[in-house]
Scaffold this motif. Structure first.
Motif: not given
Length: 142
Positions: A55-64
């Motif tokens: 997960r992206d540390g800033k937005k919590g968005k899942r990244i590949a």
């Protein structure tokens, strides 16, 4: 009675000492880790590709993100201290676009070769591999 107990104890101690000796010798004869090959920009890295859930540390968005497990490699300076004895074995392959993620998605769990353009030691808490490859291109698929 005393002699009999002494004989039993002596036999037990002898048996324990005899069974422990081969184990001690086996520990002493462990081979030293073989020196890792140096990997530079432009070199090819081959191994099994695995998917990682990050997960992206800033937005919590899942990244590949993907991980390539290979033989040990030393990194070029100033990153040469990554994995002092043998060098990194796991390499996190960072995708910079959806096209790169789609390119790797079909090769999860398979052997793949990747041309390395930029590699560094893992330093951030979210990096689950020993080294991070930020620029790469797929060379061959096995």
């Amino acid at each position: 009675m005393t002699r009999r107990r002494f004989a039993v104890r002596l036999a037990l101690v002898t048996f324990i000492a005899a069974s422990a000796a081969p184990a001690a010798l086996a520990q002493e004869e462990e081979p030293a880790p073989k020196p890792a090959k140096l990997i530079n920009a432009g070199d090819v890295l081959s191994g099994e590709l695995n998917a990682m859930r990050l997960r992206d540390g800033k937005k919590g968005k899942r990244i590949a993100s993907y991980q390539l497990t290979s033989e040990p490699h030393r990194l070029p300076p100033p990153n040469d201290l990554c994995g002092l004895e043998t060098g990194p074995v796991t390499f996190q392959i960072v995708t910079n676009s959806d096209a790169e993620a789609a390119q790797l998605k079909g090769f999860i769990g398979k052997e793949i070769s990747v041309k390395i353009e930029e590699v560094a030691c893992a330093k951030d808490a979210g990096q689950m591999s020993e080294a991070v490859v930020t620029k790469w291109s797929v060379v061959t698929k096995h």
